[in-house]
Design an enzyme around this catalytic site. Structure first.
Site, PDB file in Angstrom:
ATOM      1  N   ARG A  79       0.843  -1.207   0.000  1.00  0.00           N
ATOM      2  CA  ARG A  79       0.000   0.000   0.000  1.00  0.00           C
ATOM      3  C   ARG A  79       0.880   1.259   0.000  1.00  0.00           C
ATOM      4  NH1 ARG A  79      -2.544  -0.989   4.581  1.00  0.00           N
ATOM      5  NH2 ARG A  79      -4.227  -2.097   3.550  1.00  0.00           N
ATOM      6  N   TYR A 131      17.560  11.771  -2.288  1.00  0.00           N
ATOM      7  CA  TYR A 131      18.767  12.517  -2.557  1.00  0.00           C
ATOM      8  C   TYR A 131      18.655  13.130  -3.959  1.00  0.00           C
ATOM      9  CZ  TYR A 131      23.148  14.399  -1.553  1.00  0.00           C
ATOM     10  OH  TYR A 131      24.114  15.335  -1.334  1.00  0.00           O
ATOM     11  N   ARG A 149      26.097  26.093  -0.573  1.00  0.00           N
ATOM     12  CA  ARG A 149      26.258  25.716  -1.992  1.00  0.00           C
ATOM     13  C   ARG A 149      25.593  24.352  -2.171  1.00  0.00           C
ATOM     14  NH1 ARG A 149      29.869  23.024  -5.250  1.00  0.00           N
ATOM     15  NH2 ARG A 149      30.583  24.117  -7.115  1.00  0.00           N
ATOM     16  N   LYS A 167      21.610  12.376   3.103  1.00  0.00           N
ATOM     17  CA  LYS A 167      22.863  11.621   3.081  1.00  0.00           C
ATOM     18  C   LYS A 167      22.878  10.584   4.194  1.00  0.00           C
ATOM     19  CE  LYS A 167      25.627  12.860  -0.216  1.00  0.00           C
ATOM     20  NZ  LYS A 167      26.835  13.380  -0.797  1.00  0.00           N
ATOM     21  N   GLU A 172      29.496  18.708   3.927  1.00  0.00           N
ATOM     22  CA  GLU A 172      28.672  18.561   2.734  1.00  0.00           C
ATOM     23  C   GLU A 172      28.221  19.929   2.222  1.00  0.00           C
ATOM     24  OE1 GLU A 172      28.100  15.240   1.919  1.00  0.00           O
ATOM     25  OE2 GLU A 172      27.254  16.029   0.074  1.00  0.00           O
ATOM     26  N   ASP A 173      28.437  20.174   0.954  1.00  0.00           N
ATOM     27  CA  ASP A 173      27.873  21.349   0.290  1.00  0.00           C
ATOM     28  C   ASP A 173      28.195  22.681   0.963  1.00  0.00           C
ATOM     29  OD1 ASP A 173      27.009  19.618  -1.568  1.00  0.00           O
ATOM     30  OD2 ASP A 173      24.878  19.886  -1.259  1.00  0.00           O
ATOM     31  N   ASP A 212      32.731  15.057   1.462  1.00  0.00           N
ATOM     32  CA  ASP A 212      32.253  14.174   0.395  1.00  0.00           C
ATOM     33  C   ASP A 212      32.323  14.829  -0.973  1.00  0.00           C
ATOM     34  OD1 ASP A 212      31.088  11.734  -0.540  1.00  0.00           O
ATOM     35  OD2 ASP A 212      29.291  12.917  -0.928  1.00  0.00           O
ATOM     36  N   ASP A 213      32.079  16.143  -1.047  1.00  0.00           N
ATOM     37  CA  ASP A 213      32.109  16.810  -2.356  1.00  0.00           C
ATOM     38  C   ASP A 213      33.499  16.721  -2.963  1.00  0.00           C
ATOM     39  OD1 ASP A 213      29.414  17.817  -2.103  1.00  0.00           O
ATOM     40  OD2 ASP A 213      30.248  19.115  -0.560  1.00  0.00           O
ATOM     41  N   ALA A 241      34.891  21.120  -9.056  1.00  0.00           N
ATOM     42  CA  ALA A 241      34.666  19.685  -9.246  1.00  0.00           C
ATOM     43  C   ALA A 241      35.640  19.144 -10.293  1.00  0.00           C
ATOM     44  CB  ALA A 241      33.224  19.431  -9.656  1.00  0.00           C
ATOM     45  N   ASN A 277      25.521  17.696 -12.994  1.00  0.00           N
ATOM     46  CA  ASN A 277      24.216  17.427 -12.356  1.00  0.00           C
ATOM     47  C   ASN A 277      23.379  18.689 -12.347  1.00  0.00           C
ATOM     48  OD1 ASN A 277      24.208  14.763 -11.389  1.00  0.00           O
ATOM     49  ND2 ASN A 277      25.610  15.326  -9.740  1.00  0.00           N
ATOM     50  N   ASN A 297      27.802   8.060  -8.749  1.00  0.00           N
ATOM     51  CA  ASN A 297      27.037   8.547  -7.600  1.00  0.00           C
ATOM     52  C   ASN A 297      27.889   8.385  -6.337  1.00  0.00           C
ATOM     53  OD1 ASN A 297      25.185   8.828  -5.521  1.00  0.00           O
ATOM     54  ND2 ASN A 297      23.529   7.867  -6.686  1.00  0.00           N
TER      55      ASN A 297
HETATM   56  P1  NAD Z   1      31.809  25.371 -11.503  1.00  0.00           P
HETATM   57  O1  NAD Z   1      30.758  26.320 -11.920  1.00  0.00           O
HETATM   58  O2  NAD Z   1      32.760  25.720 -10.426  1.00  0.00           O
HETATM   59  O3  NAD Z   1      32.708  24.992 -12.776  1.00  0.00           O
HETATM   60  C1  NAD Z   1      32.217  24.901 -14.084  1.00  0.00           C
HETATM   61  C2  NAD Z   1      33.384  24.865 -15.039  1.00  0.00           C
HETATM   62  O4  NAD Z   1      32.888  24.693 -16.360  1.00  0.00           O
HETATM   63  C3  NAD Z   1      34.210  26.161 -15.068  1.00  0.00           C
HETATM   64  O5  NAD Z   1      35.567  25.844 -15.190  1.00  0.00           O
HETATM   65  C4  NAD Z   1      33.732  26.851 -16.334  1.00  0.00           C
HETATM   66  O6  NAD Z   1      34.728  27.685 -16.921  1.00  0.00           O
HETATM   67  C5  NAD Z   1      33.467  25.648 -17.206  1.00  0.00           C
HETATM   68  N1  NAD Z   1      32.554  26.005 -18.283  1.00  0.00           N
HETATM   69  C6  NAD Z   1      31.387  26.678 -18.201  1.00  0.00           C
HETATM   70  N2  NAD Z   1      30.903  26.870 -19.442  1.00  0.00           N
HETATM   71  C7  NAD Z   1      31.756  26.293 -20.290  1.00  0.00           C
HETATM   72  C8  NAD Z   1      31.811  26.178 -21.693  1.00  0.00           C
HETATM   73  N3  NAD Z   1      30.872  26.692 -22.479  1.00  0.00           N
HETATM   74  N4  NAD Z   1      32.844  25.528 -22.253  1.00  0.00           N
HETATM   75  C9  NAD Z   1      33.813  24.997 -21.475  1.00  0.00           C
HETATM   76  N5  NAD Z   1      33.829  25.087 -20.133  1.00  0.00           N
HETATM   77  C10 NAD Z   1      32.808  25.727 -19.560  1.00  0.00           C
HETATM   78  O7  NAD Z   1      31.050  24.029 -11.146  1.00  0.00           O
HETATM   79  P2  NAD Z   1      31.613  22.782 -10.324  1.00  0.00           P
HETATM   80  O8  NAD Z   1      31.341  22.913  -8.901  1.00  0.00           O
HETATM   81  O9  NAD Z   1      33.014  22.522 -10.740  1.00  0.00           O
HETATM   82  O10 NAD Z   1      30.625  21.624 -10.833  1.00  0.00           O
HETATM   83  C11 NAD Z   1      30.511  21.304 -12.201  1.00  0.00           C
HETATM   84  C12 NAD Z   1      29.460  20.229 -12.368  1.00  0.00           C
HETATM   85  O11 NAD Z   1      29.933  19.013 -11.820  1.00  0.00           O
HETATM   86  C13 NAD Z   1      28.131  20.529 -11.661  1.00  0.00           C
HETATM   87  O12 NAD Z   1      27.071  20.309 -12.548  1.00  0.00           O
HETATM   88  C14 NAD Z   1      28.081  19.526 -10.556  1.00  0.00           C
HETATM   89  O13 NAD Z   1      26.764  19.094 -10.274  1.00  0.00           O
HETATM   90  C15 NAD Z   1      28.874  18.388 -11.146  1.00  0.00           C
HETATM   91  N6  NAD Z   1      29.372  17.456 -10.134  1.00  0.00           N
HETATM   92  C16 NAD Z   1      29.079  16.134 -10.277  1.00  0.00           C
HETATM   93  C17 NAD Z   1      29.501  15.206  -9.328  1.00  0.00           C
HETATM   94  C18 NAD Z   1      29.211  13.736  -9.511  1.00  0.00           C
HETATM   95  O14 NAD Z   1      28.759  13.339 -10.523  1.00  0.00           O
HETATM   96  N7  NAD Z   1      29.453  12.883  -8.544  1.00  0.00           N
HETATM   97  C19 NAD Z   1      30.182  15.647  -8.210  1.00  0.00           C
HETATM   98  C20 NAD Z   1      30.494  17.021  -8.087  1.00  0.00           C
HETATM   99  C21 NAD Z   1      30.075  17.918  -9.072  1.00  0.00           C
END
Ligand code: NAD
Length: 539
Positions: free
Chosen positions: A32, A77, A131, A149, A220-221, A243-244, A284, A390, A434
């Protein structure tokens, strides 16, 4: 005061306050609840429903979560928790964690002591809401991140619910929309200065160790600069990790270990000749790139030679050392071996670098066009393409497109979940980088070994253990990550590797475990896990 009030009204949930119907059956009620969950048409409503179920019947909630990870993790999440955070002040029903406010500075120990399960506390997930995912500064609305988390710790590593401590540091927000919202749940003030925040964090961490002596803290974040700063500041004196930074690097390294094996097998190139192009050089991108140095070092390269196998691209193109005004964090991978005019077009960059792997951390939706994927496929029989941005709305390429454009040869992992699909009578299962694969095992291993801190080698070994945890079927299907429904088995293997790495680094505090053979230790780890309907664990 706010935190104390929140804690004081945290009542023990009870399933029924009245008498259930005579034909009540647990199995039917389970079905249910799942039917009720599935009847909700939007993610936020599903989140609210599950939150209510956790309050009414935590045992049933965790049991359903454990059995339906694939369906429920994206609700509890990322991505749905993002909606929950953005709307948290409006959907708030009851206290479900601990808020420590900037006004508590000077008496943080006292506030922490109000937590009802102080002696049981083993893992705290702590955010300051600055963030949240890719959604910016959500202030006190960030608490669901910590709650979510910890739910994954409970489901994924068998940590007992009462041992988890979700914490949101309520320090103000720079987002005017929330400051103007009459229902906003946090303190209405701008974020503190760096100096005031440092003082707060130093007091907070000391108080945490005092009040919860057995606790592991997962940051985290936090905003990027603070994430790196506080990890550096505390990692050698407290049992903590971020974790990030560390979890993300470890999970991508793990997927890459398996992807590179498949790609090198197809091309005949040695693993050390993998060439990785990062599209996106933010925190990242650069953080993951640094973790991937381990891939080459594990395979015998020096750090200097490993660095040469990685290229980074930002919004201005290929990052070269001669670029004026280059940001500090981009300098490490800036190339010194390119002398032509700036390379700004991704296809030109691919043709110049000839990468075996293209990793997207750019937040640029659909940046990996068909031409880009074709260019990767032209250089590689099995190109590695990991669009890690993401959520899906920012992802560089969709799974089905990447498979279609490479005629099924792509080795793929994304940051967001994609669903498997059929093509030419073959099922294609996407990998998802993930963090949930890795942090529960790191936490479990750290707790079991009673490590004084979380070292880089503990994180690296966790990553290798995750890569090695593929079962025969997963290897045959050429998956780069194991299936999430085996998470406890995976977490146990990661925990074993983490315990061994802690022992090797002499940071462990459980000397008896040093003398237990691997198989016996693995069984012991599994026995320690909490099950919703099973015996109590020690955590
Ligand atoms: P951020 O904004 O700090 O960095 C983005 C980067 O992309 C910068 O270097 C920027 O110059 C570049 N960029 C933007 N536009 C562009 C373009 N047109 N051409 C080339 N480069 C370009 O972001 P971040 O914190 O580094 O995170 C990036 C992504 O990674 C986010 O979407 C985040 O969700 C994802 N992420 C995924 C995981 C995972 O899958 N486990 C973990 C952490 C972050």
């Amino acid at each position: 005061m706010q935190a104390q009030l929140a804690v004081a009204s945290r009542a023990t949930p009870k399933l029924f306050t009245r008498v259930p119907p005579p034909n009540f059956s647990n199995a039917t009620h389970r079905a249910r609840c799942l039917a009720q969950l599935r009847s909700k048409t939007n993610g936020l409503e599903k989140y609210i429903y599950l939150n209510g179920l956790k309050e009414r019947d935590p045992t049933l909630f965790y049991s359903l979560l454990y059995d339906n990870m694939r369906e429920m993790v994206p609700i509890l999440y990322t991505p749905t928790v993002g909606d929950a955070c953005q709307n948290y002040s409006h959907i708030w029903r009851r206290p479900e964690g601990l808020y420590i406010s900037i006004g508590d500075k000077g008496r943080i120990r006292e506030v922490l002591s109000t937590w009802p399960h102080v002696r049981e506390g083993r893992i705290a997930v702590v955010t300051d809401g600055s963030r949240i995912l890719g959604l910016g500064d959500l202030g006190a609305n960030g608490l669901p991140i910590s709650v979510g988390k910890l739910d994954l710790y409970i489901a994924g590593a068998g940590i007992r619910p009462s041992s988890t401590v979700p914490i949101c540091l309520d320090l103000g927000t720079s987002t005017q929309k929330y400051l103007d919202d009459p229902l906003y749940i946090g303190v209405r003030r701008p974020r503190p200065s760096a100096e005031e925040m440092d003082e707060f964090m130093i007091e907070f961490m000391a108080a945490m160790k005092d009040v919860f002596p057995d606790l592991l803290v997962q940051f985290e974040d936090f905003s990027t600069d603070n994430a790196f700063k506080y990890l550096d500041m505390f990692r050698n004196s407290y049992r903590c990790f971020n974790d990030d930074i560390q979890g993300t690097g470890a999970v991508v390294l793990s997927g890459f270990l398996n992807a590179a094996r498949l790609s090198s097998k197809a091309s005949g190139r040695p693993l050390t000749e993998q060439r990785i192009l990062f599209f996106g050089a933010g925190s990242a991108g650069v953080g993951v790139a640094k973790q991937l140095l381990s891939f080459f070092k594990i395979n015998g390269l020096s750090e200097e030679d490993a660095t040469k196998q990685i290229w980074t691209v930002d919004s201005k193109g290929l990052i070269t050392a001669d670029r004026k005004g280059l940001q500090e964090h981009k300098k490490f991978f800036a190339r010194t071996d390119y002398e032509g005019p700036p390379l700004t077009n991704l296809i030109d960059i691919i043709n110049y670098v000839q990468p075996t792997a293209l990793l997207g951390l750019s937040t640029m939706r659909n940046a990996f066009t068909k031409d880009v994927v074709d260019a990767m496929a032209a250089h590689n029989p099995r190109p590695i393409i990991f669009p890690l941005s993401n959520p899906v709305s920012l992802c560089e390429v969709d799974y089905e497109d990447a498979v279609e454009w490479t005629n099924g040869e792509v080795i793929f992992a994304s940051g967001s979940p994609y669903t498997p699909f059929e093509r030419n009578a073959k099922t294609f299962e996407p990998g998802q980088g993930n963090n949930m694969y890795i942090f529960p095992g790191i936490g479990l291993g750290t707790l079991l070994s009673k490590s004084s801190r979380v070292t880089d080698t503990m994180v690296e070994q966790a990553s290798i253990a995750l890569a090695q945890s593929l079962n025969e079927d997963e290897k045959e299907k050429e998956l780069v990550y194991p299936r999430l429904n085996r998470i406890r088995d995976i977490s146990a293997k990661i925990a074993l590797a983490v315990v061994r790495a802690a022992q090797a680094a002499s940071v462990d505090g459980s000397p008896a475990l040093r003398h237990v053979a691997d198989n016996a230790l693995l069984e012991y780890i599994k026995e320690q896990m909490w099950h919703p309907n099973g015996p109590k664990s020690r955590f």
